[in-house]
Design an enzyme around this catalytic site. Structure first.
Site, PDB file in Angstrom:
ATOM      1  N   GLY A  50       0.807  -1.228   0.000  1.00 32.70           N
ATOM      2  CA  GLY A  50       0.000   0.000   0.000  1.00 32.70           C
ATOM      3  C   GLY A  50       0.832   1.265   0.000  1.00 32.70           C
ATOM      4  CG  ASP A  81       0.259   3.103  -7.001  1.00 31.25           C
ATOM      5  OD1 ASP A  81      -0.686   2.894  -6.215  1.00 31.25           O
ATOM      6  OD2 ASP A  81       1.249   2.361  -7.084  1.00 31.25           O
ATOM      7  CD  GLU A 127      13.728  -5.803 -12.097  1.00 34.79           C
ATOM      8  OE1 GLU A 127      13.984  -5.863 -10.867  1.00 34.79           O
ATOM      9  OE2 GLU A 127      13.217  -6.737 -12.727  1.00 34.79           O
ATOM     10  CE  LYS A 154       8.957 -13.553  15.731  1.00 35.16           C
ATOM     11  NZ  LYS A 154       9.332 -13.613  17.166  1.00 35.16           N
ATOM     12  CB  CYS A 210     -14.645   3.056 -23.554  1.00 31.10           C
ATOM     13  SG  CYS A 210     -13.472   3.607 -24.802  1.00 31.10           S
ATOM     14  CG  LEU A 211     -15.687  -2.918 -25.919  1.00 29.89           C
ATOM     15  CD1 LEU A 211     -15.421  -2.833 -27.406  1.00 29.89           C
ATOM     16  CD2 LEU A 211     -14.930  -4.102 -25.327  1.00 29.89           C
ATOM     17  N   GLY A 212     -18.039  -0.508 -23.966  1.00 29.33           N
ATOM     18  CA  GLY A 212     -19.416  -0.747 -23.524  1.00 29.33           C
ATOM     19  C   GLY A 212     -20.406   0.108 -24.302  1.00 29.33           C
ATOM     20  CD  GLU A 263     -11.490  -3.173 -30.593  1.00 27.00           C
ATOM     21  OE1 GLU A 263     -12.481  -2.470 -30.315  1.00 27.00           O
ATOM     22  OE2 GLU A 263     -10.579  -3.393 -29.788  1.00 27.00           O
ATOM     23  CG  HIS A 292     -12.240   5.362 -19.892  1.00 25.84           C
ATOM     24  ND1 HIS A 292     -12.545   4.045 -19.622  1.00 25.84           N
ATOM     25  CD2 HIS A 292     -11.736   5.391 -21.141  1.00 25.84           C
ATOM     26  CE1 HIS A 292     -12.228   3.304 -20.667  1.00 25.84           C
ATOM     27  NE2 HIS A 292     -11.730   4.093 -21.604  1.00 25.84           N
ATOM     28  CD  GLU A 348     -13.629   4.360 -16.106  1.00 28.77           C
ATOM     29  OE1 GLU A 348     -14.565   5.058 -16.543  1.00 28.77           O
ATOM     30  OE2 GLU A 348     -12.989   3.566 -16.834  1.00 28.77           O
TER      31      GLU A 348
HETATM   32  N1  GLN Z   1     -11.489  -1.150 -28.100  1.00 23.90           N
HETATM   33  C1  GLN Z   1     -12.237   0.057 -28.201  1.00 23.90           C
HETATM   34  C2  GLN Z   1     -11.472   1.130 -28.953  1.00 23.90           C
HETATM   35  O1  GLN Z   1     -10.270   1.064 -29.049  1.00 23.90           O
HETATM   36  C3  GLN Z   1     -12.643   0.571 -26.848  1.00 23.90           C
HETATM   37  C4  GLN Z   1     -11.483   0.979 -25.999  1.00 23.90           C
HETATM   38  C5  GLN Z   1     -11.866   1.159 -24.556  1.00 23.90           C
HETATM   39  O2  GLN Z   1     -12.865   0.622 -24.124  1.00 23.90           O
HETATM   40  N2  GLN Z   1     -11.038   1.839 -23.792  1.00 23.90           N
HETATM   41  O3  GLN Z   1     -12.058   2.057 -29.434  1.00 23.90           O
END
Ligand code: GLN
Length: 546
Positions: free
Chosen positions: A16, A71, A148, A186, A380-382, A404, A518, A520
């Site tokens: 962490g 991170d 490294e 310990k 995005c892909l969703g 794709e 995104h 999130e």
């Molecule tokens: N694979 C899709 C694209 O490249 C979605 C990418 C993603 O979900 N970040 O457009």
């Protein structure tokens, strides 16, 4: 010049360090200081962009389009300071810069060596923007003793020698294993870890000791004696119910006070922890349970969707409710009859992803969520799959697909989801070809979007102009907008030039939204992203319907 706090780790990995750094950043802010957090990673990849999420967890994207370590997400979630590309570096990046310079002849015939050429490059990285903040917190990835990591440790040692005294301090994170058979904590691994650090010339000023149980004063004394660290600077880091209680827990242990005391600094203001007290009280007073299914491809490693799971939790905090996330493999939904398993969930989410595997399963999941009116968010892909599902099943475009997953002879223009090769960023045209290197070839980083008034998206953001982060190669084709809209889909937001769809939604559903970006990545516990607060709110309403 900023004060530098170097955070290193010993004994085992995954203790962490990121959370400790992020919490310390938040505590210094609470005392009126400005902070910036950085991560130095010893691996040889130039950046984590091409690393599998199974290997390295999520790739966190900054506003300025860097693909960085997860991170940096913790840092942002705890401090609210937007990470920048100059906050993350790897050995790979350092070495490639050194080698590029060598090829250009910048070193005038010198023999190129780890010391001084690589270490100098690391120091150059550290010095960037050093005048802009009060504190620069730098976390070194990996564990002391890793081959490294050595150039980084050597560089920070030199750096602290070269700076004025009282400019740099070293915080070392270790583990105190608890032996249940003898009921003892310990300290020996910590002693060895500090010895290892000392052997390369670094003496820790503060030790943060992870342990399952509280550390008795006697044990702290022992560590202080053997490791030559002031007892007040031995900070316990016990397991917590939620990571968002870490700032308050570290404050009580005196981590920030120890940092200031070692540096001979006074607090700029009285510590104000009100935002963390609020987060903690929201967490503690949360009632009920909202069940969210996340259907993805990397569900075996939760870190692969770190920001996403945190954003869902933030959505819960906004609604003072608990969120339970169930990770589900999309391929499982390719078999008939599997979607029924989703009927116990109050909300469904399909996150970002790459490649064809599991996409038809996800499309089945989207159809189920749409037909059963379960709140649904596609990221995005969703979102791309949401549009494909709608096109196939509601707009008569039976062959709809993404370039794709299906390379046919026809041109990009014919695909519902097509490969974007030319777009505008900061008034400049960006061009990418399909056959370029895999690293850094996407539409990356923050792009503004304009939201149409009267849409669900507008009611979520309450704003016409927003900026969100992207990481993708493919886009929804506006050639199909008219057909899709005629059949009930709304394109609710577009890129500034009006060319690239950013949000889609349907109205005869409690919540059915797709976003090309995104969200999130920008959610914080003290400032939940409105898309996640709304998703959880709508999902909560579902639980009340039954
Ligand atoms: N694979 C899709 C694209 O490249 C979605 C990418 C993603 O979900 N970040 O457009």
């Amino acid at each position: 010049m900023a004060k530098f706090v170097f955070i290193t780790g010993g004994v085992v990995s995954s203790l962490g360090k990121g959370l400790t750094s992020a919490s310390l950043g938040a505590l210094l802010q609470a005392r009126g200081f400005s902070v910036r957090l950085r991560k130095l990673d010893p691996y040889l990849n130039v950046d984590p962009g091409t690393m599998s999420p199974f290997e390295h967890g999520e790739v966190f994207v900054t506003d300025d389009g860097a693909e960085t370590d997860l991170d940096l997400g913790h840092y942002e979630r705890f401090t609210g300071v937007a990470a920048q590309s100059t906050d993350s570096v790897s050995s790979g990046r350092i070495y490639s810069t050194v080698l590029e310079r060598e090829r250009k002849g910048d070193y005038l015939g010198e023999t190129i060596q780890v010391i001084p050429h690589v270490t100098n490059e690391i120091k150059r990285f550290l010095e960037q923007h050093e005048d802009e903040v009060d504190f620069m917190l730098c976390e070194i990835g990996g564990t002391i003793g890793d081959i490294e990591g050595l150039p980084f440790f050597e560089a920070i040692r030199q750096f602290s020698q070269e700076k004025k005294s009282n400019s740099c301090i070293f915080v070392h994170l270790t583990l105190l294993p608890f032996l249940s058979s003898s009921g003892e904590l310990k300290t020996k691994p910590t002693q060895h870890s500090v010895k290892e650090l000392r052997s390369i010339g670094i003496s820790p000023d503060i030790l943060v000791c992870r342990s399952e149980v509280p550390i008795p004063s006697k044990e702290k004394e022992k560590i202080a004696l053997f490791c030559n660290v002031n007892k007040k600077n031995i900070i316990a880091a016990n397991d917590l119910e939620t990571i968002y209680e870490a700032p308050i827990a570290f404050f009580k242990e005196g981590l920030d006070e120890a940092v200031l005391q070692v540096l001979g600094l006074k607090s700029k203001s009285r510590p104000d922890l009100s935002i963390w007290e609020d987060v903690s009280s929201r967490y503690r007073s949360s009632e009920g349970l909202v069940k969210i299914a996340v259907v993805g491809k990397y569900t075996k490693l939760e870190d692969a969707y770190k920001s996403l799971s945190e954003a869902l939790i933030h959505g819960g905090l906004a609604n003072k409710t608990n969120v339970e996330i169930t990770w589900m493999e999309s391929e499982e939904f390719e078999k008939a009859g599997q979607t029924k398993r989703l009927n116990k969930f109050d909300g469904i989410l399909i996150p970002g992803g790459f490649g064809k595997r599991g996409t038809e399963g996800k499309i089945n999941v989207i159809k189920y969520a749409r037909e059963k009116e379960i709140p649904f968010l596609g990221i995005c892909l969703g979102m791309q799959l949401l549009v494909i599902e709608y096109a196939r099943n509601c707009a008569g475009l039976k062959d709809a697909n993404s370039e794709e997953f299906e390379e046919k002879s026809h041109s990009s223009d014919d695909y519902l989801i097509y490969h974007l090769s030319k777009w505008i960023k900061d008034h400049k045209v960006e061009i990418r070809s399909k056959v370029e290197n895999k690293g850094g070839t996407m539409r990356l980083g923050a792009y503004p979007a304009k939201i149409k008034k009267g849409t669900m998206a507008f009611s979520i953001y309450k704003n016409e102009y927003v900026s969100e982060r992207h990481r993708h190669r493919f886009e929804v084709n506006t050639r199909y907008q008219e057909t899709l809209e005629r059949n009930g889909m709304t394109f609710s937001a577009f890129s500034q030039d009006g060319m690239l769809p950013e949000i889609v939604e349907i109205s005869n559903h409690p919540f059915f939204l797709g976003v090309q970006f995104h969200p999130e990545l920008k959610s914080k516990p003290f400032e939940p992203h409105p898309i996640f607060s709304t998703l959880i709110k709508k999902a909560l309403e579902q639980t009340r319907l039954v």
